[in-house]
Design a protein around this motif. Sequence first.
Motif, mmCIF file in Angstrom:
data_model
loop_
_atom_site.group_PDB
_atom_site.id
_atom_site.type_symbol
_atom_site.label_atom_id
_atom_site.label_comp_id
_atom_site.label_asym_id
_atom_site.label_seq_id
_atom_site.Cartn_x
_atom_site.Cartn_y
_atom_site.Cartn_z
ATOM 1 N N ALA A 193 0.831 -1.211 0.000
ATOM 2 C CA ALA A 193 0.000 0.000 0.000
ATOM 3 C C ALA A 193 0.863 1.258 0.000
ATOM 4 C CB ALA A 193 -0.927 0.003 1.207
ATOM 5 N N GLY A 194 2.063 1.149 0.548
ATOM 6 C CA GLY A 194 3.047 2.215 0.434
ATOM 7 C C GLY A 194 2.708 3.481 1.202
ATOM 8 N N PHE A 195 3.415 4.547 0.798
ATOM 9 C CA PHE A 195 3.291 5.857 1.438
ATOM 10 C C PHE A 195 2.878 6.861 0.365
ATOM 11 C CE2 PHE A 195 6.550 3.268 3.411
ATOM 12 C CZ PHE A 195 6.191 3.281 4.751
ATOM 13 N N PRO A 196 1.567 6.976 0.095
ATOM 14 C CA PRO A 196 1.102 7.902 -0.957
ATOM 15 C C PRO A 196 1.460 9.346 -0.619
ATOM 16 C CG PRO A 196 -0.620 6.347 -0.312
ATOM 17 C CD PRO A 196 0.467 6.229 0.712
ATOM 18 N N TRP A 197 1.101 10.251 -1.524
ATOM 19 C CA TRP A 197 1.512 11.649 -1.431
ATOM 20 C C TRP A 197 1.313 12.226 -0.031
ATOM 21 C CZ3 TRP A 197 4.242 13.762 -5.231
ATOM 22 C CH2 TRP A 197 4.174 13.154 -6.493
ATOM 23 N N HIS A 198 2.382 12.833 0.495
ATOM 24 C CA HIS A 198 2.338 13.457 1.813
ATOM 25 C C HIS A 198 3.402 14.549 1.872
ATOM 26 C CE1 HIS A 198 5.282 10.165 2.090
ATOM 27 N NE2 HIS A 198 5.900 10.902 3.010
ATOM 28 N N PRO A 199 3.238 15.524 2.772
ATOM 29 C CA PRO A 199 4.175 16.657 2.836
ATOM 30 C C PRO A 199 5.302 16.414 3.834
ATOM 31 C CG PRO A 199 2.303 17.120 4.231
ATOM 32 C CD PRO A 199 2.063 15.750 3.635
ATOM 33 N N HIS A 200 6.387 17.171 3.677
ATOM 34 C CA HIS A 200 7.440 17.275 4.687
ATOM 35 C C HIS A 200 7.951 18.712 4.688
ATOM 36 C CE1 HIS A 200 7.989 13.139 5.942
ATOM 37 N NE2 HIS A 200 8.073 12.727 4.688
ATOM 38 N N ARG A 201 8.314 19.194 5.857
ATOM 39 C CA ARG A 201 8.996 20.489 5.974
ATOM 40 C C ARG A 201 9.879 20.447 7.225
ATOM 41 N NH1 ARG A 201 5.800 26.200 5.852
ATOM 42 N NH2 ARG A 201 5.835 25.748 3.606
ATOM 43 N N GLY A 202 11.074 21.025 7.120
ATOM 44 C CA GLY A 202 11.915 21.209 8.293
ATOM 45 C C GLY A 202 12.778 20.028 8.692
ATOM 46 N N ILE A 203 12.796 18.974 7.865
ATOM 47 C CA ILE A 203 13.557 17.773 8.211
ATOM 48 C C ILE A 203 14.275 17.234 6.983
ATOM 49 C CG2 ILE A 203 11.956 17.105 10.045
ATOM 50 C CD1 ILE A 203 10.899 14.918 8.116
ATOM 51 N N GLU A 204 15.062 16.180 7.231
ATOM 52 C CA GLU A 204 15.641 15.370 6.169
ATOM 53 C C GLU A 204 15.237 13.925 6.411
ATOM 54 O OE1 GLU A 204 19.692 17.284 4.849
ATOM 55 O OE2 GLU A 204 19.752 17.000 7.021
ATOM 56 N N THR A 205 14.938 13.186 5.331
ATOM 57 C CA THR A 205 14.617 11.765 5.457
ATOM 58 C C THR A 205 15.678 10.959 4.723
ATOM 59 O OG1 THR A 205 13.207 11.644 3.479
ATOM 60 C CG2 THR A 205 12.159 12.286 5.545
ATOM 61 N N ILE A 206 16.125 9.890 5.369
ATOM 62 C CA ILE A 206 17.197 9.064 4.826
ATOM 63 C C ILE A 206 16.656 7.651 4.661
ATOM 64 C CG2 ILE A 206 19.521 8.164 5.205
ATOM 65 C CD1 ILE A 206 18.401 11.140 7.243
ATOM 66 N N THR A 207 16.546 7.178 3.432
ATOM 67 C CA THR A 207 15.985 5.866 3.139
ATOM 68 C C THR A 207 17.078 4.949 2.618
ATOM 69 O OG1 THR A 207 13.894 6.938 2.527
ATOM 70 C CG2 THR A 207 14.183 4.636 1.866
ATOM 71 N N TYR A 208 17.208 3.776 3.233
ATOM 72 C CA TYR A 208 18.239 2.797 2.895
ATOM 73 C C TYR A 208 17.532 1.478 2.600
ATOM 74 C CZ TYR A 208 22.575 -0.011 3.561
ATOM 75 O OH TYR A 208 23.658 -0.854 3.413
ATOM 76 N N VAL A 209 17.657 0.998 1.376
ATOM 77 C CA VAL A 209 16.950 -0.211 0.936
ATOM 78 C C VAL A 209 17.911 -1.394 0.946
ATOM 79 C CG1 VAL A 209 15.646 -1.292 -0.932
ATOM 80 C CG2 VAL A 209 15.367 1.155 -0.474
ATOM 81 N N LEU A 210 17.502 -2.490 1.591
ATOM 82 C CA LEU A 210 18.314 -3.714 1.603
ATOM 83 C C LEU A 210 17.777 -4.782 0.670
ATOM 84 C CD1 LEU A 210 19.215 -4.231 5.375
ATOM 85 C CD2 LEU A 210 20.543 -3.101 3.597
ATOM 86 N N ALA A 211 16.454 -4.846 0.519
ATOM 87 C CA ALA A 211 15.835 -5.845 -0.364
ATOM 88 C C ALA A 211 14.590 -5.239 -0.978
ATOM 89 C CB ALA A 211 15.487 -7.117 0.412
ATOM 90 N N GLY A 212 14.272 -5.643 -2.205
ATOM 91 C CA GLY A 212 13.146 -5.061 -2.908
ATOM 92 C C GLY A 212 13.515 -3.709 -3.483
ATOM 93 N N SER A 213 12.506 -2.862 -3.672
ATOM 94 C CA SER A 213 12.740 -1.540 -4.258
ATOM 95 C C SER A 213 11.688 -0.562 -3.766
ATOM 96 C CB SER A 213 12.722 -1.605 -5.792
ATOM 97 O OG SER A 213 11.453 -2.040 -6.250
#
Length: 303
Positions: free
Chosen positions: A54-74
Motif C-alpha cells: 500500500a506504500g506511502f502515498p503523497w504526503h508533505p514534509h517540511r523542516g527535516i531530512e529523510t534518509i531511506t536505505y533499501v536492503l531488499a526489494g525496491s
Amino acid sequence: MSIRPVLETRRARPTMEGAGVRLHRAFGFTDPSECDPFLMFDDFRGERPADYQAGFPWHPHRGIETITYVLAGSVEHGDSLGNAGTLGAGDIQWMTAGSGILHQEMPSGDAQGRMHGFQLWANLPRDLKMTAPRYQDIKGADIPEVIDDDGTRVKVITGTFWGARGPVDGIAADPQYLDIFVPAGVKKRFKIDTYRRAFAYVFDGDGFFTDASAPQGVLLEKEVMGQEVNIRDLSGNRTLVRFGSGDEVTVQAGERGLRFLLISGAPIEEPVAWHGPIVMNTEAELHQAFRDLRNGTFIKPQH
C-alpha cells in the motif's frame, strides 16, 4: 580512549504507517531530544506484499531530512518538484525537505516477495528549516565498503571512516551513517567523535556491546533493563542501543556474527514543534506550515 556507556537497549515496536505499511519503530514521536539530531527511525520489512505494497502515498514534509536505505526489494518515489526514480537493494536516498515538498514512496518486493529497508528522520537547525529542497540518490555500487583483516566490513554511507568517505554530503548535522558487519567471535572498537550523539540498530546476528559501567558487556540476548532483548531470534532482532558520551563503541560478535547500523550526529539542541511529517521550532511556525498546506502555498518557488 573512553568507552561509551550503553544508556538503553530496547526493541523496535510494531506500528502501521502510510496507507497501511506494517513496520517497526525504534524511536520517534516521543522525546525529540533523546537522539537529537535524529527524530525517528523505522525498520520496514516483510515477506508478504500485503504488509507493504500500500506504500506511502503523497504526503508533505517540511523542516527535516529523510534518509531511506533499501536492503531488499525496491522503492519507487516521486515528488512535487518533478523528481522520480527507483531505489533498489543497497541504494540510499537522502532527501532534504527544507521549505517543503510533497512526495510519495511505494515499496515493491524482490523476486521472493521480500521487502526490507530503513528510514531515518534528521532534524534541520533553525537557519536551514526553509532551505531549498534537494535529493541525493546514491546507488549501492557507489557506497564505499572497507574490509579489515579480521573480516569486519563497514559500508560508509556518510561521514569518514577508516579512510573512506561516504558519498552523501552537505548535511547540517555532520552525521556518520555506517552499515557494519562484525564476524563471529570478533571483538571490535569503533571510534566516534565525542561531540556526536550515537545509537546502534542491530538487525541481524548476536553479540553484545561493552558498557563502561559493566565491562563484562551488556548482553543483547539476555534481559536488559527489564526488557527481553533476544536478537538470536531473527524474527525479532530489531534492537536499538543508545550510547552515552565517550569516543568509542566496543562490540563483541557472537556465534553468528553481528550486523548493525551505527549512526551519530551533532546535536542541534533547539526547540522542536512537531506534528506528523512537519517539524519546526515553534508552534506558530507549525501552524503556518499547515496554513500553507491548506491555501496552496506550501511549495515555495525555487530560485
